[in-house]
Design an enzyme around this catalytic site. Structure first.
Site, short mmCIF file in Angstrom:
data_model
loop_
_atom_site.label_atom_id
_atom_site.label_comp_id
_atom_site.label_asym_id
_atom_site.label_seq_id
_atom_site.Cartn_x
_atom_site.Cartn_y
_atom_site.Cartn_z
N GLU A 1 0.81 -1.22 0.00
CA GLU A 1 0.00 0.00 0.00
C GLU A 1 0.85 1.27 0.00
OE1 GLU A 1 -3.89 -1.90 2.31
OE2 GLU A 1 -2.79 -0.25 3.26
N GLU B 1 -5.29 -8.80 0.86
CA GLU B 1 -5.94 -8.44 2.12
C GLU B 1 -7.41 -8.21 1.86
OE1 GLU B 1 -4.38 -5.18 4.44
OE2 GLU B 1 -2.30 -5.73 3.96
#
Length: 462
Positions: A166, A364
């Protein structure tokens, strides 16, 4: 109806070094930005719980892996902490850290769990942050050197590498919204940080390929699909395109295509905040795209054309769109995030149609819930039916996307165990495996036993 998944599908979960490892008394790990921030401003952290404690994986990793083996994981993602392996961010390598990571990966492999290893999960070494962190081009070089050390040390055990998790988060939270250190608000700095992260990822990929390491290398991106309030309204559509360019395509395009989105380039040029670049560095980004894409999906972004007045004194992404509050949304009340299962399907179809159907996996997906102890039964097992439903509903859409040709190779939930989460610390619990912070006892939740059956059947009944 049976949702059957492809042969050799990756089933497992994810975690990170800084959110699980903790620190031992007198250990030799260098300080990261989180260690520093906790030392200087502990009041910012929920209930004063900092990164020194977490879930003590350093001494409890075998118990965690035993639980993962019982559930049936065939893969698990975690990260190496840059400041543990190289306490100053460059130079000397800590041999105690080398020994720990070797043992950690060996224990995974002994249990039939393939290690997926990420190199950077928001944990800039403080020694490098003191020199500017991602604002400093020298940090990019240091990251590439760190990546090479990791490939040399652990390349015989790790087949799936990821450069960053991220990377938009250090940009957003560190340089726009003040949730990560250094907690400043400066779009020009944010743009430079993002460019340097993209370059660092590409340089690490270049190192990997030149090293002759086996396996694949990719990046983990949190792809938050952007929906306009009125898809038929050109102004709403334009707002959605710009929001998508800021928060998704800013890293997705360079990672997969080797280029930056033209809408974003036009905005930064118009504002006079184009990052410092070189032709050589742009060529590195263009020529070192990823083999594999990890997709973190939690919630959608809903926007509309700009109606509200400009709020900040200096430029911000929200100058180009307004948030739209969809009245029919479902909300996870503990996290405040919308639950929109179809977003995971839309993301995978977008990759199929617009990104050459790059090999990917869900790296995720999960929901955090406060005070899960209230759902504990007489046997001490947390009855988290809400998590089972959440995962099941998302997996149904993953299955649909695969049936329609998306090249999705696996599903990892966030997280394997309950873990520490930045400023929120242990406020919300995410894991298949609960952890009693006082005793460090690990207990598989009901969702973990449900997931065990999913893995055993390589699917589930709708």
């Amino acid at each position: 109806m049976k949702h059957q998944f492809p042969k050799d599908f990756w089933w497992g979960a994810a975690a990170s070094g800084p959110q699980t490892e903790g620190r031992l008394p007198n250990d030799s790990k260098g300080a990261s930005i989180w260690d520093h921030w906790y030392q200087t401003n502990p009041e910012k952290f929920f209930q004063g719980q900092g990164p020194n404690r977490t879930t003590q994986v350093i001494t409890h990793f075998q118990e965690d892996l035993n639980s993962m083996e019982e559930i049936g994981f065939n893969s698990f993602r975690t990260s190496i902490q840059w400041s543990r392996l190289m306490p100053e961010g460059r130079g000397a390598v800590d041999q105690a850290a080398v020994a720990f990571y070797h043992r950690y990966f060996d224990e995974m492999l002994a249990r039939g769990i393939e290690p997926f290893v990420n190199l950077y999960h928001f944990d800039m070494p403080m020694a490098l942050q003191n020199e500017g962190g991602w604002l400093n081009r020298e940090t990019v070089t240091a990251f590439a050197e760190y990546a090479q050390v990791c490939f040399d040390l652990f390349g015989d055990k790790v087949n799936h590498w990821f450069t960053q998790n991220e990377p938009i988060v250090p940009v957003e939270m560190g340089y726009l919204y003040q949730q990560h250190y250094p907690a400043v608000v400066d779009l020009a700095q944010a743009v430079q940080v993002g460019y340097h992260e993209a370059l660092a990822s590409a340089l690490a990929i270049q190192k990997f390929r030149r090293s002759g390491c086996k396996g694949t290398i990719g990046i983990i991106l949190n792809l938050t699909p952007t929906y306009p309030k009125d898809p038929q309204n050109p102004a709403d559509q334009s707002a959605a395109v710009i929001a998508d360019a800021f928060f998704n395509r800013s890293f997705l395009d360079p990672a997969v295509k080797g280029t930056f989105p033209k809408e974003l380039v036009e905005i930064v040029d118009d504002l006079g905040i184009r990052p410092v670049t070189t032709a050589e560095d742009l060529a590195v980004i263009r020529n070192n795209t990823v083999d594999l894409l990890g997709v973190n999906y939690y919630q959608p972004r809903r926007v509309q054309q700009k109606h509200s007045p400009k709020q900040a004194m200096q430029p911000m992404p929200e100058d180009y769109f307004d948030a739209y509050d969809w009245p029919d949304k479902k909300i996870n009340p503990y996290r405040g995030w919308e639950i929109y299962e179809k977003g995971i399907y839309d993301t995978l179809i977008n990759l199929r149609d617009n990104y050459n159907n790059i090999p990917c996996f869900i790296s995720e997906n999960g929901m955090g819930v406060e005070d899960e102890e209230r759902f504990k039964n007489e046997e001490g097992v947390i009855e988290d039916a809400y998590r089972i439903q959440f995962v099941k509903d998302h997996l149904a859409y993953v299955h649909q996307a695969i049936q329609e040709g998306a090249h999705c190779l696996g599903y990892h939930m966030w997280a394997a165990t309950d873990n520490w989460s930045w400023l929120n610390a242990f406020k919300n619990r995410y894991g298949f495996i609960s952890i009693d912070l006082d005793t460090q006892k690990r207990t598989i939740k009901r969702s973990g036993y449900w997931f065990k059956e999913v893995i055993r059947e390589n699917g589930f009944d709708a």
